[in-house]
Motif scaffolding. Structure first.
Motif, PDB file in Angstrom:
ATOM      1  N   ALA A   1       0.822  -2.973   2.752  1.00 11.98           N
ATOM      2  CA  ALA A   1       1.372  -1.376   2.105  1.00 11.98           C
ATOM      3  C   ALA A   1       0.492  -1.063   0.934  1.00 11.98           C
ATOM      4  CB  ALA A   1       2.682  -1.293   1.969  1.00 11.98           C
ATOM      5  N   LEU A   2      -0.052  -1.862   0.142  1.00 17.59           N
ATOM      6  CA  LEU A   2      -0.828  -1.776  -0.972  1.00 17.59           C
ATOM      7  C   LEU A   2      -2.369  -1.643  -0.550  1.00 17.59           C
ATOM      8  CD1 LEU A   2       0.881  -3.767  -4.073  1.00 17.59           C
ATOM      9  CD2 LEU A   2       1.025  -1.086  -3.440  1.00 17.59           C
ATOM     10  N   ARG A   3      -2.551  -2.309   0.361  1.00 26.78           N
ATOM     11  CA  ARG A   3      -3.920  -2.251   0.864  1.00 26.78           C
ATOM     12  C   ARG A   3      -4.256  -1.264   1.800  1.00 26.78           C
ATOM     13  NH1 ARG A   3      -2.729  -7.679   1.870  1.00 26.78           N
ATOM     14  NH2 ARG A   3      -2.690  -7.545   3.921  1.00 26.78           N
ATOM     15  N   ALA A   4      -3.277  -0.386   2.357  1.00 26.90           N
ATOM     16  CA  ALA A   4      -3.700   0.675   2.961  1.00 26.90           C
ATOM     17  C   ALA A   4      -4.400   1.826   2.351  1.00 26.90           C
ATOM     18  CB  ALA A   4      -2.259   1.361   3.684  1.00 26.90           C
ATOM     19  N   ILE A   5      -5.161   2.706   3.103  1.00 28.69           N
ATOM     20  CA  ILE A   5      -6.229   3.461   2.686  1.00 28.69           C
ATOM     21  C   ILE A   5      -5.202   4.626   1.966  1.00 28.69           C
ATOM     22  CG2 ILE A   5      -7.626   5.201   3.156  1.00 28.69           C
ATOM     23  CD1 ILE A   5      -9.122   3.408   5.294  1.00 28.69           C
ATOM     24  N   PRO A   6      -4.065   5.264   2.648  1.00 32.38           N
ATOM     25  CA  PRO A   6      -3.338   6.388   1.830  1.00 32.38           C
ATOM     26  C   PRO A   6      -2.709   5.647   0.309  1.00 32.38           C
ATOM     27  CG  PRO A   6      -2.763   6.258   4.205  1.00 32.38           C
ATOM     28  CD  PRO A   6      -3.493   4.883   4.088  1.00 32.38           C
ATOM     29  N   SER A   7      -2.380   4.313   0.345  1.00 30.57           N
ATOM     30  CA  SER A   7      -1.879   3.929  -0.820  1.00 30.57           C
ATOM     31  C   SER A   7      -2.959   3.909  -1.826  1.00 30.57           C
ATOM     32  CB  SER A   7      -1.463   2.701  -0.590  1.00 30.57           C
ATOM     33  OG  SER A   7      -0.104   2.472   0.286  1.00 30.57           O
ATOM     34  N   ARG A   8      -4.020   3.268  -1.438  1.00 33.68           N
ATOM     35  CA  ARG A   8      -5.173   3.280  -2.267  1.00 33.68           C
ATOM     36  C   ARG A   8      -5.719   4.834  -2.690  1.00 33.68           C
ATOM     37  NH1 ARG A   8      -9.047  -1.755  -0.162  1.00 33.68           N
ATOM     38  NH2 ARG A   8      -7.541  -3.279  -0.378  1.00 33.68           N
ATOM     39  N   LEU A   9      -5.660   5.738  -1.837  1.00 29.82           N
ATOM     40  CA  LEU A   9      -6.225   7.060  -2.418  1.00 29.82           C
ATOM     41  C   LEU A   9      -5.346   7.562  -3.344  1.00 29.82           C
ATOM     42  CD1 LEU A   9      -7.270   8.517   0.948  1.00 29.82           C
ATOM     43  CD2 LEU A   9      -8.778   8.259  -0.995  1.00 29.82           C
ATOM     44  N   ALA A  10      -4.017   7.333  -3.133  1.00 26.75           N
ATOM     45  CA  ALA A  10      -2.844   7.994  -3.987  1.00 26.75           C
ATOM     46  C   ALA A  10      -2.937   7.317  -5.442  1.00 26.75           C
ATOM     47  CB  ALA A  10      -1.510   7.801  -3.396  1.00 26.75           C
ATOM     48  N   LEU A  11      -3.056   6.018  -5.280  1.00 21.66           N
ATOM     49  CA  LEU A  11      -3.375   5.278  -6.667  1.00 21.66           C
ATOM     50  C   LEU A  11      -4.629   5.772  -7.334  1.00 21.66           C
ATOM     51  CD1 LEU A  11      -2.020   1.788  -5.530  1.00 21.66           C
ATOM     52  CD2 LEU A  11      -0.926   3.297  -7.282  1.00 21.66           C
ATOM     53  N   ALA A  12      -5.742   5.718  -6.711  1.00 23.77           N
ATOM     54  CA  ALA A  12      -6.644   6.252  -7.215  1.00 23.77           C
ATOM     55  C   ALA A  12      -6.915   7.593  -7.899  1.00 23.77           C
ATOM     56  CB  ALA A  12      -8.029   6.168  -6.217  1.00 23.77           C
ATOM     57  N   GLY A  13      -6.152   8.743  -7.177  1.00 24.79           N
ATOM     58  CA  GLY A  13      -5.979   9.869  -7.653  1.00 24.79           C
ATOM     59  C   GLY A  13      -4.994   9.863  -8.820  1.00 24.79           C
ATOM     60  N   ALA A  14      -4.160   9.335  -8.889  1.00 25.00           N
ATOM     61  CA  ALA A  14      -3.050   9.277  -9.922  1.00 25.00           C
ATOM     62  C   ALA A  14      -3.713   8.707 -11.120  1.00 25.00           C
ATOM     63  CB  ALA A  14      -1.867   8.531  -9.535  1.00 25.00           C
ATOM     64  N   GLY A  15      -4.386   7.474 -10.782  1.00 27.64           N
ATOM     65  CA  GLY A  15      -5.269   6.737 -11.989  1.00 27.64           C
ATOM     66  C   GLY A  15      -6.253   7.737 -12.518  1.00 27.64           C
ATOM     67  N   GLY A  16      -6.950   8.364 -11.843  1.00 29.20           N
ATOM     68  CA  GLY A  16      -8.146   9.125 -12.051  1.00 29.20           C
ATOM     69  C   GLY A  16      -7.361  10.463 -12.914  1.00 29.20           C
ATOM     70  N   MET A  17      -6.299  10.969 -12.530  1.00 27.81           N
ATOM     71  CA  MET A  17      -5.717  12.148 -13.405  1.00 27.81           C
ATOM     72  C   MET A  17      -5.292  11.611 -14.771  1.00 27.81           C
ATOM     73  SD  MET A  17      -5.798  14.911 -11.745  1.00 27.81           S
ATOM     74  CE  MET A  17      -4.643  15.931 -12.664  1.00 27.81           C
TER      75      MET A  17
END
Length: 186
Positions: A29-45
């Motif tokens: 679940a943590l390696r899935a693309i949607p999870s990574r996109l959500a984490l990258a977006g939240a981290g970027g914000m």
């Protein structure tokens, strides 16, 4: 509310998110693309909000926003990690969201049912208390519906699930209708 609560949320949330991340590090679940996109977006914000203190006209407001973004990142990370580790996490999330929504939904019609004891609602047409805004109350009711449907049609070992879900659905759907919220109905 305020800076002390934000500090406490980060002081407790960041270690909890890190511990959950370490527990779920090898899960798909943590390696899935949607999870990574959500984490990258939240981290970027969170990063942009923190960096905006350098050029903001009101750095104190930028600091507050950076704290909010960091708390949101911790909550997302904690949710993803716990969802990856806990068995039957979607059903648990739905049921917990429904349970959390039930107290305000049960209190919503109370001023109409007992006006002498609890006072009158300010707007005669729409339910809005205890949230204070009818669209917000409708959103709380809508968030309760998926978990209640899951409870009604899910695990047959829970003998009390269907009757409890039917009472909860009656409360949630009646609240949605009495808020007169078009967004809630949609």
């Amino acid at each position: 509310a305020g800076p002390r609560s934000a500090f406490l949320a980060l002081a407790l949330g960041a270690p909890a998110a890190l511990a959950a991340l370490l527990m779920a590090w090898d899960r798909a679940a943590l390696r899935a693309i949607p999870s990574r996109l959500a984490l990258a977006g939240a981290g970027g914000m969170a990063l942009v909000s923190a960096l905006s203190m350098l050029w903001a006209a009101a750095p104190d407001l930028a600091w507050i926003d950076a704290n909010r973004q960091a708390i949101g990142l911790c909550a997302l990370l904690l949710g993803l990690a716990l969802g990856a580790v806990l068995p039957r996490a979607p059903a648990l999330l739905g049921r917990c969201a429904s349970a959390a929504a039930m107290p305000p939904l049960a209190l919503a019609p109370a001023p109409r049912v007992f006006p002498a004891a609890l006072g009158e609602d300010s707007d005669l047409a729409r339910l809005s208390a205890p949230v204070g805004y009818w669209n917000g109350l409708a959103l709380v009711a809508v968030m309760a519906v998926p978990g209640l449907l899951w409870l009604a049609g899910g695990d047959r070992r829970l003998r009390w699930g269907t009757p409890l879900a039917s009472v909860g659905l009656a409360i949630a759907l009646t609240t949605i209708l009495l808020t007169y919220s078009r967004g809630g109905l949609l």
